[in-house]
Design a protein around this motif. Sequence first.
Motif, PDB file in Angstrom:
ATOM      1  N   THR A   4       0.841  -1.194   0.000  1.00 56.16           N
ATOM      2  CA  THR A   4       0.000   0.000   0.000  1.00 56.16           C
ATOM      3  C   THR A   4       0.876   1.243   0.000  1.00 56.16           C
ATOM      4  O   THR A   4       1.822   1.342   0.776  1.00 56.16           O
ATOM      5  CB  THR A   4      -0.912   0.031   1.246  1.00 56.16           C
ATOM      6  OG1 THR A   4      -1.713  -1.140   1.248  1.00 56.16           O
ATOM      7  CG2 THR A   4      -1.812   1.251   1.229  1.00 56.16           C
ATOM      8  N   SER A 111       6.389   8.470 -13.283  1.00 57.21           N
ATOM      9  CA  SER A 111       5.999   7.104 -13.627  1.00 57.21           C
ATOM     10  C   SER A 111       7.148   6.125 -13.380  1.00 57.21           C
ATOM     11  O   SER A 111       6.947   5.049 -12.806  1.00 57.21           O
ATOM     12  CB  SER A 111       5.566   7.049 -15.090  1.00 57.21           C
ATOM     13  OG  SER A 111       5.220   5.735 -15.460  1.00 57.21           O
ATOM     14  N   HIS A 115       7.125   2.931 -10.691  1.00 58.90           N
ATOM     15  CA  HIS A 115       7.303   1.542 -11.119  1.00 58.90           C
ATOM     16  C   HIS A 115       8.603   0.926 -10.603  1.00 58.90           C
ATOM     17  O   HIS A 115       8.700  -0.300 -10.525  1.00 58.90           O
ATOM     18  CB  HIS A 115       7.189   1.447 -12.635  1.00 58.90           C
ATOM     19  CG  HIS A 115       5.816   1.781 -13.119  1.00 58.90           C
ATOM     20  ND1 HIS A 115       4.707   1.007 -12.827  1.00 58.90           N
ATOM     21  CD2 HIS A 115       5.346   2.826 -13.827  1.00 58.90           C
ATOM     22  CE1 HIS A 115       3.631   1.551 -13.357  1.00 58.90           C
ATOM     23  NE2 HIS A 115       3.988   2.662 -13.967  1.00 58.90           N
ATOM     24  N   VAL A 140      -1.483   5.404 -12.669  1.00 64.74           N
ATOM     25  CA  VAL A 140      -2.311   4.300 -12.192  1.00 64.74           C
ATOM     26  C   VAL A 140      -3.535   4.107 -13.081  1.00 64.74           C
ATOM     27  O   VAL A 140      -3.950   2.977 -13.348  1.00 64.74           O
ATOM     28  CB  VAL A 140      -2.726   4.544 -10.726  1.00 64.74           C
ATOM     29  CG1 VAL A 140      -3.807   3.593 -10.285  1.00 64.74           C
ATOM     30  CG2 VAL A 140      -1.516   4.437  -9.819  1.00 64.74           C
ATOM     31  N   LEU A 161      -2.878   3.773  -2.918  1.00 60.37           N
ATOM     32  CA  LEU A 161      -2.661   2.971  -4.106  1.00 60.37           C
ATOM     33  C   LEU A 161      -2.149   1.605  -3.679  1.00 60.37           C
ATOM     34  O   LEU A 161      -1.297   1.509  -2.794  1.00 60.37           O
ATOM     35  CB  LEU A 161      -1.621   3.624  -5.024  1.00 60.37           C
ATOM     36  CG  LEU A 161      -1.914   5.041  -5.505  1.00 60.37           C
ATOM     37  CD1 LEU A 161      -0.730   5.571  -6.304  1.00 60.37           C
ATOM     38  CD2 LEU A 161      -3.179   5.069  -6.341  1.00 60.37           C
ATOM     39  N   SER A 162      -2.650   0.582  -4.296  1.00 58.94           N
ATOM     40  CA  SER A 162      -2.117  -0.756  -4.058  1.00 58.94           C
ATOM     41  C   SER A 162      -2.095  -1.488  -5.392  1.00 58.94           C
ATOM     42  O   SER A 162      -2.817  -1.146  -6.322  1.00 58.94           O
ATOM     43  CB  SER A 162      -2.960  -1.511  -3.024  1.00 58.94           C
ATOM     44  OG  SER A 162      -4.289  -1.626  -3.456  1.00 58.94           O
ATOM     45  N   ARG A 163      -1.222  -2.483  -5.456  1.00 61.32           N
ATOM     46  CA  ARG A 163      -1.114  -3.221  -6.701  1.00 61.32           C
ATOM     47  C   ARG A 163      -0.983  -4.704  -6.398  1.00 61.32           C
ATOM     48  O   ARG A 163      -0.010  -5.142  -5.796  1.00 61.32           O
ATOM     49  CB  ARG A 163       0.081  -2.750  -7.505  1.00 61.32           C
ATOM     50  CG  ARG A 163       0.142  -3.407  -8.858  1.00 61.32           C
ATOM     51  CD  ARG A 163       1.161  -2.777  -9.737  1.00 61.32           C
ATOM     52  NE  ARG A 163       1.046  -3.350 -11.057  1.00 61.32           N
ATOM     53  CZ  ARG A 163       1.615  -2.881 -12.113  1.00 61.32           C
ATOM     54  NH1 ARG A 163       2.358  -1.803 -12.028  1.00 61.32           N
ATOM     55  NH2 ARG A 163       1.454  -3.448 -13.268  1.00 61.32           N
ATOM     56  N   HIS A 166      -3.254  -5.712 -10.560  1.00 60.19           N
ATOM     57  CA  HIS A 166      -3.736  -4.483 -11.186  1.00 60.19           C
ATOM     58  C   HIS A 166      -3.761  -3.397 -10.116  1.00 60.19           C
ATOM     59  O   HIS A 166      -3.673  -3.676  -8.918  1.00 60.19           O
ATOM     60  CB  HIS A 166      -5.131  -4.680 -11.800  1.00 60.19           C
ATOM     61  CG  HIS A 166      -6.189  -4.978 -10.776  1.00 60.19           C
ATOM     62  ND1 HIS A 166      -6.374  -6.231 -10.245  1.00 60.19           N
ATOM     63  CD2 HIS A 166      -7.097  -4.171 -10.176  1.00 60.19           C
ATOM     64  CE1 HIS A 166      -7.354  -6.184  -9.362  1.00 60.19           C
ATOM     65  NE2 HIS A 166      -7.817  -4.955  -9.292  1.00 60.19           N
ATOM     66  N   TRP A 167      -3.861  -2.174 -10.558  1.00 61.04           N
ATOM     67  CA  TRP A 167      -3.868  -1.071  -9.607  1.00 61.04           C
ATOM     68  C   TRP A 167      -5.235  -0.937  -8.953  1.00 61.04           C
ATOM     69  O   TRP A 167      -6.259  -1.133  -9.582  1.00 61.04           O
ATOM     70  CB  TRP A 167      -3.545   0.242 -10.323  1.00 61.04           C
ATOM     71  CG  TRP A 167      -2.099   0.388 -10.638  1.00 61.04           C
ATOM     72  CD1 TRP A 167      -1.538   0.274 -11.869  1.00 61.04           C
ATOM     73  CD2 TRP A 167      -1.042   0.689  -9.745  1.00 61.04           C
ATOM     74  NE1 TRP A 167      -0.186   0.473 -11.795  1.00 61.04           N
ATOM     75  CE2 TRP A 167       0.137   0.735 -10.489  1.00 61.04           C
ATOM     76  CE3 TRP A 167      -0.961   0.907  -8.375  1.00 61.04           C
ATOM     77  CZ2 TRP A 167       1.386   1.004  -9.921  1.00 61.04           C
ATOM     78  CZ3 TRP A 167       0.259   1.176  -7.796  1.00 61.04           C
ATOM     79  CH2 TRP A 167       1.407   1.215  -8.569  1.00 61.04           C
ATOM     80  N   ARG A 168      -5.207  -0.575  -7.696  1.00 60.36           N
ATOM     81  CA  ARG A 168      -6.419  -0.265  -6.954  1.00 60.36           C
ATOM     82  C   ARG A 168      -6.191   1.087  -6.282  1.00 60.36           C
ATOM     83  O   ARG A 168      -5.152   1.322  -5.689  1.00 60.36           O
ATOM     84  CB  ARG A 168      -6.675  -1.328  -5.895  1.00 60.36           C
ATOM     85  CG  ARG A 168      -7.898  -1.018  -5.037  1.00 60.36           C
ATOM     86  CD  ARG A 168      -8.134  -2.116  -4.042  1.00 60.36           C
ATOM     87  NE  ARG A 168      -8.517  -3.324  -4.789  1.00 60.36           N
ATOM     88  CZ  ARG A 168      -8.473  -4.543  -4.257  1.00 60.36           C
ATOM     89  NH1 ARG A 168      -8.054  -4.726  -3.051  1.00 60.36           N
ATOM     90  NH2 ARG A 168      -8.840  -5.571  -4.980  1.00 60.36           N
ATOM     91  N   MET A 169      -7.181   1.953  -6.371  1.00 65.50           N
ATOM     92  CA  MET A 169      -7.092   3.273  -5.737  1.00 65.50           C
ATOM     93  C   MET A 169      -8.238   3.394  -4.748  1.00 65.50           C
ATOM     94  O   MET A 169      -9.389   3.093  -5.075  1.00 65.50           O
ATOM     95  CB  MET A 169      -7.183   4.376  -6.797  1.00 65.50           C
ATOM     96  CG  MET A 169      -7.039   5.769  -6.212  1.00 65.50           C
ATOM     97  SD  MET A 169      -7.267   7.092  -7.437  1.00 65.50           S
ATOM     98  CE  MET A 169      -6.198   6.622  -8.760  1.00 65.50           C
TER      99      MET A 169
END
Length: 172
Positions: A4, A111, A115, A140, A161-163, A166-169
């Motif tokens: 997170t 970016s 990453h 994201v 943000l979590s990954r 896939h990304w989750r916001m």
Amino acid sequence: MPDTLTCIVLPVVFPAKKNIITSRVGIPATNDAEFERDTEIFSPDTVAADLRTRYSLPVHSTPVLRGQDFGLWEGCSLKGLSPDELFFLTQDPSFVPPQGESQQHFFERISAWLHDLPIDQDDAVVMAGPTVMRMLMLCVLGCDAGKAACLDLEAGVRFRLSRRGHWRMRLG
């Protein structure tokens, strides 16, 4: 990448509110954020020392988290730009202010940092200005730098943000 990444938008400095071109940010007016003891904070090098006095957590001075470099236009009034200069600055992501960086390069810088974030822990915090956070969100969301004008973030806004594939916001 941490599980997170908590993002906190720092306030812009006073001149930016008066139509002065600047990427400078300040620190939060209050210390109401609570973090786990093993959390690390990443912030622009311009405010890292001040944040260290406020939080008893490791604060990483991270130059890449500075806002867009406006070069010779840093500190200038928007009213001092010609209509063409103002148009290109605000509408053309590939436009480079004199001795500065384009919005596209700024986007690519943020970016790449996101990453390549080398953290071996569950959670981390990013405290940076609105333009940096806007670029993180665009990354994201899979958008390009040209969409930056479509998104505005106020100081103090928090999102996570979590990954995991896939990304989750998560807002708030």
